[in-house]
Design an enzyme around this catalytic site. Structure first.
Site, mmCIF file in Angstrom:
data_model
loop_
_atom_site.group_PDB
_atom_site.id
_atom_site.type_symbol
_atom_site.label_atom_id
_atom_site.label_comp_id
_atom_site.label_asym_id
_atom_site.label_seq_id
_atom_site.Cartn_x
_atom_site.Cartn_y
_atom_site.Cartn_z
ATOM 1 N N HIS A 181 -61.949 -12.257 41.229
ATOM 2 C CA HIS A 181 -62.368 -13.538 41.791
ATOM 3 C C HIS A 181 -61.697 -14.708 41.070
ATOM 4 O O HIS A 181 -61.558 -15.792 41.641
ATOM 5 C CB HIS A 181 -63.889 -13.699 41.694
ATOM 6 C CG HIS A 181 -64.649 -12.729 42.535
ATOM 7 N ND1 HIS A 181 -64.984 -11.468 42.098
ATOM 8 C CD2 HIS A 181 -65.136 -12.831 43.798
ATOM 9 C CE1 HIS A 181 -65.653 -10.839 43.047
ATOM 10 N NE2 HIS A 181 -65.755 -11.637 44.086
ATOM 11 N N ASP A 252 -59.751 -8.707 51.483
ATOM 12 C CA ASP A 252 -60.758 -9.381 50.675
ATOM 13 C C ASP A 252 -60.491 -10.884 50.761
ATOM 14 O O ASP A 252 -59.464 -11.330 51.279
ATOM 15 C CB ASP A 252 -60.698 -8.883 49.226
ATOM 16 C CG ASP A 252 -62.034 -9.019 48.505
ATOM 17 O OD1 ASP A 252 -62.908 -9.756 49.001
ATOM 18 O OD2 ASP A 252 -62.201 -8.399 47.442
#
Length: 256
Positions: A181, A252
């Site tokens: 992330h 993603d």
């Protein structure tokens, strides 16, 4: 109008006029919801209904709803345990671990379908190698075989509730410490090592009928310089070719 390839997010509890316009764009195919979009079951059902009514066929509406740390809707929904708890039960009683995992998958899917959400990005198929904190207890187990068995049970529960399953994060996020992330993790293992361990749950789940797969934002430097989600080797040669996966590949989050 057919569905496009892009999945977007929205800002709040209701759609703004400019969001309605973006969601009607022919390249849009779905919407992913987050905690910021949720207030109550009634509110989220109304938001999902509004999204579905924008287009025909309706846009797909998804959410990350794994249980534990990753459950976007809280108040009014069952607090699901992290799936590692089912792995702990598996160690003592594999049959009971499978039953509990199936029940949790069914419960998760039933509650989401009740408010109109089409699917959750679950289950996690990463092997917990004790390295990745961002995965950690999101993984069922340290054993690839146990992950495959428990994830299969979870998927059976989802299917009983009328929801397709999406396994993540191909070919495995459990072998890197960095959080994708906020960083670009690099896994320096060989293809053989990855294939013999991390890919096992994906291969088994494909055999069991897994509908979707999400690749990892991880570079496997001894295999390909591109992150898996941008890699022809991982997506076309390995996933489509060698493993024979014919389902949907979801990137993603591209903002990560």
């Amino acid at each position: 109008m057919s569905l496009g390839p892009v999945m977007l997010d929205v800002a709040g509890l209701e759609l703004a006029p400019e969001e309605r316009e973006r969601l009607r764009h022919p390249l849009t195919g779905g919407v992913i919801l987050f905690a910021r979009n949720y207030e109550t079951p009634e509110q989220i059902a109304a938001l999902v209904r509004t999204i579905h009514e924008l287009r025909k066929p309706p846009l797909l509406v998804a959410v990350d709803h794994e249980g534990g740390r990753v459950q976007r809707f809280r108040e009014g929904f069952t607090a699901l345990p992290a799936v590692a708890r089912f792995g702990e039960v598996w160690d003592e009683n594999p049959a009971r671990g499978r039953r509990l995992s199936e029940t949790a998958g069914w419960l998760m899917a039933t509650e989401l379908r009740a408010v109109g959400v089409d699917f959750s990005f679950a289950p996690v198929l990463d092997v917990n190698r004790g390295i990745s904190r961002v995965i950690g207890d999101r993984s069922f187990h340290a054993s690839p075989d146990a992950v495959a068995e428990l994830a299969h049970a979870w998927m059976i529960g989802m299917h009983r509730a009328g929801m397709a399953a999406t396994g993540k994060h191909f070919p495995g996020h459990g072998g890197v410490e960095a959080d994708s992330h906020v960083a670009v993790p690099v896994d320096e293992r060989s293809y053989q090592d990855i294939y013999m361990e991390d890919i096992v749950p994906f291969e088994r789940m494909i055999e069991f009928g897994l509908e979707g797969i999400m690749p990892a934002h991880v570079i496997y430097s001894r295999v390909d310089p591109q992150p898996a989600g941008y890699s022809q080797f991982w997506l076309q040669q390995t996933l489509r070719g060698e493993l024979g996966f014919e389902g949907v590949i979801f990137s993603d989050d591209l903002s990560m």
